[in-house]
Design an enzyme around this catalytic site. Structure first.
Site, PDB file in Angstrom:
ATOM      1  N   SER A 126       0.805  -1.235   0.000  1.00 55.79           N
ATOM      2  CA  SER A 126       0.000   0.000   0.000  1.00 55.79           C
ATOM      3  C   SER A 126       0.833   1.278   0.000  1.00 55.79           C
ATOM      4  CB  SER A 126      -0.956   0.003   1.195  1.00 55.79           C
ATOM      5  OG  SER A 126      -0.234  -0.041   2.404  1.00 55.79           O
TER       6      SER A 126
ATOM      7  N   LYS B 279      -7.006   3.570   8.397  1.00 53.26           N
ATOM      8  CA  LYS B 279      -6.038   4.540   7.851  1.00 53.26           C
ATOM      9  C   LYS B 279      -6.612   5.964   7.837  1.00 53.26           C
ATOM     10  CE  LYS B 279      -3.643   1.204   4.852  1.00 53.26           C
ATOM     11  NZ  LYS B 279      -3.410   0.782   3.465  1.00 53.26           N
TER      12      LYS B 279
END
Length: 804
Positions: free
Chosen positions: A711, A754
């Site tokens: 990511s 996140k």
């Protein structure tokens, strides 16, 4: 000692006239007489399994022709013969080598023709001799001998007298303990005065192998022969005493069993008279309970059959208790007994929301199940599997579900389970057999439709005792568990109405066939805001009550709860937070106990006093004042985090260096990013020759923390382009997304955690893959206030948005 058979034989076969001439006890003077006229050569009679001692009279059976000729000749001539034992009893015509060296000179007292056609000779030993040679063996053996004189006894020697008394005592004990020796032998022993004849008499009649007797005969020293004989007698006495003790114990045990049996019979008779036989009472009780059970005809038939079997069994037999336990298990199980479901959806939602904050997906699934059950009434229960990190409330959710729909609640921990029998039970024929834990839990619940929590299903093991995961396949299959077979019951039990809820931390360790039978629902970690609400609604009130502290004594402001969560815990759930709140309230309870009017509003100083210095520090946005520094977003098991990726270049040969404890996937992302930049230098505006004389270094701070995953792909590209072009990155912007070599941006996971981490760190804008937009829509709107999202598909779009 052997029974002296020849004495009975004499009484039966020998006339009164001839028996007068048979001396039963030897004469010591004759045994020690050196002037006895004995020739140097004698007829030799080999004996099988027999040793003759001087002074002793014994019968011998004559079987061989040579022996018969010798006996008849010697008896007719009143001649002495030499009697000697042969080494091997199977040798028919022994030679010198087949015979022992020491024998006994004997006279033949009588020859008897027996009724069965055999011949028996009565012989008496005289003196010992040494066989020097066999001169000839036809018509019988004749040998050359050397006479061996016996040792003369010293008069009134106390040592010899002591040995003689010991021999008599030992021999008397043997007569006492041996059932086959007549008591008269004891009187004979007492009347023997000659030490020499006593030794020879006992040696001849003792119950040992003929080789041992030959060893005694060969010992010249009278004292040594007596001591050796004492050893043999001592062993015999010990064995006979042991045998006698064992027989006594066996007799006592049998007497005890007989006594108990008679007592039981008497007790049974008395109880029958009084009308209170416990066995009959138990059978009657089982019959009454069986009539009241709501079970099917097939189960009823089996119960009655097993009950009749119990009636036929003896209550004292081990099988009786096994059969009784089996019938009690059948009685105790809630066959066809179901608790009534409360299908009020509003009430259920109220209970679930009151007990658990968040967990919306799970609550919705429970309400869906209740809705269908309300409409259809006979739906098979689903098998739900809640998986997620520890401490998020997976197990306690089961209690809330049971409370919401009005069912009984049972929990079975599967952590570390290795034995398949724990699930399926043991056969009732085994000692200590019992049903499996599934059936035991159903019995404990008292209904056949409880909410059944299978805790830690991912931690089930397998070994030589079987595979419990495979045994669970039948339990957790709605198509099969209508006929669940327990080995102890040996009857199918319907589990289809049970609402199974499994919990797991890691579904990858669950066997694929088992995983396929369950509906997997992820229970993700809580956000800071959710943890704060859980602490206010559940944890603080629970701990105040547990410690006897009133809410008037202490206040927990929201910002203080946030400090505890962020600086003293790092977890997905709230277990550590619960412990810390308990620790604070314990210290407050101590002060309240000393001062009832105590009141405290917590602040950071008090938290530091109670919990010590902060353990963790939150990553704050530090600004992008230099090119090459980019803010990324990461997911961890304890929530989201922001991380910084830094890059720079220096003189070199175009090598790429990576630091910061990176995993293989993250290293590949950095290599991909550099390769993409090299192939798009013109579009980006970089001199392609820069890679020939520059080394590039990428670093991710917090080098002690392992980092991995794809990511950070777009973050790596942005950092490298910013460093190589000198263009700074926008302030307060963060990003997450995977890249491909073609420049595509791919979606990543953990978006919820996140986003919240970015908001806490002060980030204003976030770059995501277009496909992650659906994840943003699942997050509550209040958590997204103040954030601007950019959805991209290519790296070019990322660079346009991020770089100034």
């Amino acid at each position: 000692m052997n029974k002296i058979d020849f004495r009975n034989m004499l009484l039966d076969e020998i006339t009164e006239e001839s028996s007068e001439f048979l001396p039963i006890l030897g004469d010591e003077k004759e045994l020690l007489n050196d002037n006895l006229n004995i020739p140097d050569t004698l007829p030799i009679l080999p004996l099988r399994n027999t040793v003759l001692f001087p002074g002793v009279v014994i019968p011998i059976n004559i079987g061989r022709d040579k022996s018969l000729k010798l006996i008849r000749y010697a008896y007719k001539q009143s001649a002495l013969i030499g009697v000697i034992a042969q080494k091997d009893t199977n040798t028919e015509n022994p030679t010198m080598d087949d015979l022992f060296k020491i024998g006994t000179i004997a006279s033949i007292l009588k020859i008897l023709e027996m009724p069965d056609g055999t011949t028996t000779a009565i012989i008496q030993g005289k003196k010992r001799f040494l066989l020097e040679d066999i001169l000839y063996d036809d018509p019988y053996h004749v040998g050359k001998i050397i006479l061996k004189q016996e040792e003369r006894m010293p008069e009134n020697d106390p040592e010899y007298n002591a040995i003689a008394e010991s021999l008599k005592e030992m021999a008397t004990k043997i007569v006492k303990y041996s059932s086959h020796i007549p008591n008269e032998a004891g009187f004979a022993l007492k009347n023997i005065e000659s030490m020499l004849f006593l030794i020879n008499f006992i040696s001849s009649n003792t119950d040992v192998e003929y080789r041992s007797k030959q060893e005694l005969l060969e010992i010249d020293s009278l004292k040594q022969r007596a001591i050796k004989l004492l050893e043999i007698l001592s062993k015999q006495v010990s064995l006979l005493e042991l045998k006698n003790d064992i027989q006594k114990k066996v007799k006592i045990d049998i007497d005890k069993q007989q006594r108990e049996y008679f007592l039981h019979q008497q007790m049974k008779t008395i109880q029958d008279e009084l009308g209170g036989n416990p066995v009959d009472e138990e059978i009657k009780e089982l019959e009454e309970k069986g009539k009241q059970k709501e079970w099917s005809d097939s189960v009823k038939e089996i119960f009655e059959k097993e009950l009749n079997k119990l009636k036929r069994l003896n209550p004292a037999s081990p099988d009786y208790s096994v059969q009784s336990n089996y019938l009690r298990e059948l009685i105790d199980l809630p066959w066809n007994h179901y608790s009534k479901d409360n299908l009020d959806l509003d009430h259920a939602k109220e209970i679930l929301d009151a007990d658990h904050y968040g967990l919306e997906k799970v609550k919705d699934r429970i309400l869906e199940y209740l809705a269908v059950l309300k409409l259809k009434a006979d739906m098979k229960s689903p098998i739900l599997c809640l998986y997620g990190p520890p401490g998020v409330g997976k197990t306690s959710l089961g209690k809330s579900v049971a409370k919401a729909i009005g069912r009984e609640f049972v929990r079975m921990s599967l952590g570390g389970l290795h034995d398949e029998s724990e699930i399926r039970g043991h056969r009732k024929t085994y000692i200590g057999a019992m049903p499996g834990r599934i059936i035991q839990s159903i019995k404990k619940a008292g209904t056949s439709n409880p909410v059944f929590i299978l805790d830690e299903i991912d931690k089930v093991g397998n070994d030589f005792r079987g595979d419990p995961q495979s045994a669970l396949l039948e339990v957790l299959d709605p198509e099969q568990n209508t006929n669940f077979h327990d080995n102890f019951l040996d009857i199918d039990y319907d589990l289809s109405k049970v609402m199974f809820i499994a919990t797991a931390n890691d579904i990858s360790t669950i066997a694929p066939p088992l995983r396929d039978r369950m509906e997997i629902i992820e229970v993700s970690g809580y956000l800071l805001e959710e943890k704060r609400e859980i602490a206010k609604r559940h944890l603080i009130p629970k701990q105040l009550e547990n410690h006897g502290v009133s809410k008037d004594h202490v206040e927990f402001p929201d910002e203080i709860i946030d400090v505890i969560i962020e600086k003293y815990t790092r977890e997905s759930g709230v277990r550590s937070l619960d412990k810390l709140i308990a620790k604070i309230i314990r210290q407050i309870a101590r002060k309240v106990a000393m001062n009832k009017k105590f009141h405290l509003t917590l602040d950071t100083n008090k938290i530091k006093e109670y919990l010590g210095s902060p353990i963790f520090s939150r990553e704050e946005y530090q600004g992008n004042d230099l090119p090459g520094v980019v803010t990324g977003l990461a997911w961890t098991a304890v929530g989201g985090e922001i991380l910084f990726i830094e890059s720079s270049y220096s003189k070199g040969k175009g090598q790429l260096s990576l630091t910061g404890n990176l995993g293989d996937v993250m290293k590949e992302s950095a290599t991909l990013a550099l390769e993409y930049i090299k192939s798009h230098t013109k579009e980006i505006g970089i001199d392609e020759n820069i890679f020939d004389n520059k080394d590039i270094h990428v670093h991710v701070p917090a080098g002690a923390v392992p980092k991995d995953g794809p990511s950070a792909g777009i973050t790596m590209v942005t950092s490298l382009v910013s460093s190589l072009t000198g263009r700074k990155v926008k302030k307060a912007i963060a990003m997450t997304g995977e890249i491909t070599l073609r420049g595509k941006v791919l979606p990543v996971g953990g978006i919820r955690e996140k986003i919240l981490a970015a908001k806490r760190a002060g980030i204003k804008e976030i770059i995501l893959c277009s496909e992650n937009q659906k994840d943003i829509e699942d997050i509550k709107k209040e958590y997204l206030k103040g954030l601007k999202f950019h959805y991209v598909d290519t790296i070019e779009e990322v660079l346009k948005i991020a770089l100034i």
